[in-house]
Design a protein around this motif. Structure first.
Motif, PDB file in Angstrom:
ATOM      1  N   ARG A  70       4.393   5.931  43.286  1.00  0.00           N
ATOM      2  CA  ARG A  70       5.300   6.027  44.363  1.00  0.00           C
ATOM      3  C   ARG A  70       6.034   4.477  44.761  1.00  0.00           C
ATOM      4  NH1 ARG A  70       4.821  10.570  43.176  1.00  0.00           N
ATOM      5  NH2 ARG A  70       3.561  12.041  44.338  1.00  0.00           N
ATOM      6  N   ASP A  71       7.306   4.540  45.129  1.00  0.00           N
ATOM      7  CA  ASP A  71       7.984   3.299  45.701  1.00  0.00           C
ATOM      8  C   ASP A  71       7.565   3.186  47.223  1.00  0.00           C
ATOM      9  OD1 ASP A  71       8.382   2.056  43.032  1.00  0.00           O
ATOM     10  OD2 ASP A  71      10.371   3.264  43.230  1.00  0.00           O
ATOM     11  N   PHE A  72       7.718   1.922  47.754  1.00  0.00           N
ATOM     12  CA  PHE A  72       7.649   1.815  49.340  1.00  0.00           C
ATOM     13  C   PHE A  72       8.766   2.710  49.894  1.00  0.00           C
ATOM     14  CE2 PHE A  72       8.680  -0.448  53.119  1.00  0.00           C
ATOM     15  CZ  PHE A  72       7.408   0.216  53.965  1.00  0.00           C
ATOM     16  N   THR A 110      -1.137   3.104  41.427  1.00  0.00           N
ATOM     17  CA  THR A 110      -0.655   2.769  42.562  1.00  0.00           C
ATOM     18  C   THR A 110      -0.043   1.410  42.260  1.00  0.00           C
ATOM     19  OG1 THR A 110      -2.012   4.067  44.053  1.00  0.00           O
ATOM     20  CG2 THR A 110      -0.814   1.973  44.730  1.00  0.00           C
ATOM     21  N   ARG A 111       1.284   1.154  42.408  1.00  0.00           N
ATOM     22  CA  ARG A 111       2.144  -0.040  42.053  1.00  0.00           C
ATOM     23  C   ARG A 111       1.616  -1.223  43.057  1.00  0.00           C
ATOM     24  NH1 ARG A 111       7.237   3.834  41.160  1.00  0.00           N
ATOM     25  NH2 ARG A 111       6.589   4.734  39.376  1.00  0.00           N
ATOM     26  N   MET A 128       4.634  -1.787  45.413  1.00  0.00           N
ATOM     27  CA  MET A 128       4.520  -0.871  46.417  1.00  0.00           C
ATOM     28  C   MET A 128       3.623  -1.262  47.524  1.00  0.00           C
ATOM     29  SD  MET A 128       2.941   1.659  48.414  1.00  0.00           S
ATOM     30  CE  MET A 128       1.729   2.429  47.431  1.00  0.00           C
ATOM     31  N   ASP A 182       9.802   5.469  49.041  1.00  0.00           N
ATOM     32  CA  ASP A 182       9.255   6.886  48.822  1.00  0.00           C
ATOM     33  C   ASP A 182       8.444   7.302  50.082  1.00  0.00           C
ATOM     34  OD1 ASP A 182      10.917   7.558  46.574  1.00  0.00           O
ATOM     35  OD2 ASP A 182       8.990   6.805  45.295  1.00  0.00           O
ATOM     36  N   ARG A 233       8.038   5.088  52.858  1.00  0.00           N
ATOM     37  CA  ARG A 233       8.068   4.439  54.308  1.00  0.00           C
ATOM     38  C   ARG A 233       8.497   5.681  55.226  1.00  0.00           C
ATOM     39  NH1 ARG A 233      11.971  -0.376  56.442  1.00  0.00           N
ATOM     40  NH2 ARG A 233      11.948   0.096  58.265  1.00  0.00           N
ATOM     41  N   LEU A 254       4.263  -2.064  51.469  1.00  0.00           N
ATOM     42  CA  LEU A 254       3.503  -1.415  52.394  1.00  0.00           C
ATOM     43  C   LEU A 254       2.598  -1.998  53.378  1.00  0.00           C
ATOM     44  CD1 LEU A 254       2.717   1.472  53.546  1.00  0.00           C
ATOM     45  CD2 LEU A 254       0.982   1.574  51.619  1.00  0.00           C
TER      46      LEU A 254
END
Length: 284
Positions: A212-214, A246-247, A250, A216, A218, A254
């Motif tokens: 996921r990206d942040f 987990t990136r 991100m 996605d 947030r 986060l």
């Protein structure tokens, strides 16, 4: 093991879904309802509006090689659910993780899942018993203590998110075993955060953050804050890409967001939040 997308649609569902549920205690092929806890609101520390826990499964090497520097630069503490055999491969690094204040938690002795996963065919949950599962979880706790010199883990994550042993009419939940040995048990691939006033701590939900990206996640965080909920994010490897990863970008975004006091987030390991919920309920 599975994949799904957590984004704006899930965030909307978080607000709309009633978080309360009726936990079941298995009794062979039948089940009985367990009493629900009181539903009075649970207040978070320092007037926070939600709790957020980051958790990582399996004891993968990247969690200590790639993850520890990320967590350190944000002053963040997370929960690391480990299998003892994985810790044995880099004991010194896992000791560093514990010394930095990260929660070292239990992810079972053998990571047994359904035999429908080929990797678990020789240790399938369908072939386990309640007694065998109790012994494996207790042995994993003892082994973690021996390897790392930490207190016995009080948090557990169900491998593959699966909470049963046996098959068909002989299927039994091992949630009661987890409730006996631990303060909390975390599931996997869930769709809503935890209502602290109601959640069965032996079946706390975990929402995937791998891939996921942040952007996605947030909305999911913000929806949990609106609900005053406890959001547990769950991942595996830590890095730039790949399956079940987990990136780092991100995590940086986060954690910066979570540490900003203006956002009203209590960022803490699973065990700390579970202890807070237990104490808050006891004080009612």
């Amino acid at each position: 093991m599975r994949s799904m997308h957590v984004g704006v649609s899930l965030a909307a569902a978080v607000v709309a879904v009633t978080l309360a549920h009726v936990p079941l205690v298995a009794r062979g092929p039948r089940a009985t309802q367990a009493p629900a806890p009181p539903s009075a609101p649970v207040a978070w520390p320092a007037s926070a509006r939600m709790a957020l826990s980051l958790s990582f499964d399996d004891g993968r090497a990247s969690q200590v090689t790639q993850g520890l520097p990320v967590f350190a630069r944000h002053g963040a503490r997370v929960t690391l659910y480990v299998v003892p055999s994985a810790v044995e491969k880099a004991v010194d690094l896992w000791k560093q993780a514990a010394a930095a204040g990260h929660e070292i938690a239990n992810h079972s002795l053998t990571h047994s899942c359904s035999g429908n996963f080929p990797f678990s065919r020789q240790k399938a949950l369908e072939d386990h018993s309640i007694a065998r599962m109790h012994e494996e979880l207790a042995t994993a706790n003892r082994r973690i203590v021996e390897l790392l010199g930490v207190p016995a883990p009080r948090s557990f994550a169900y491998p593959c998110g699966q909470t049963y042993v046996g098959r068909g009419r002989t299927t039994q939940s091992y949630v009661p075993v987890v409730a006996e040995l631990f303060v909390s048990g975390r599931t996997w691939m869930d769709e809503a955060p935890n209502d602290p006033s109601y959640v069965d701590l032996a079946q706390a939900t975990g929402i995937e953050m791998d891939g996921r990206d942040f952007a996605d996640l947030r909305p999911v965080v913000e929806a949990a804050r609106t609900a005053g909920a406890w959001l547990v994010l769950a991942g595996h490897d830590i890095g730039e890409g790949g399956r079940q990863t987990t990136r780092v970008a991100m995590l940086d975004a986060l954690l910066a967001y979570a540490k900003d006091p203006a956002n009203g987030i209590w960022l803490a390991p699973v065990g700390d939040v579970a202890d807070h919920v237990v104490k808050a309920r006891a004080s009612r």
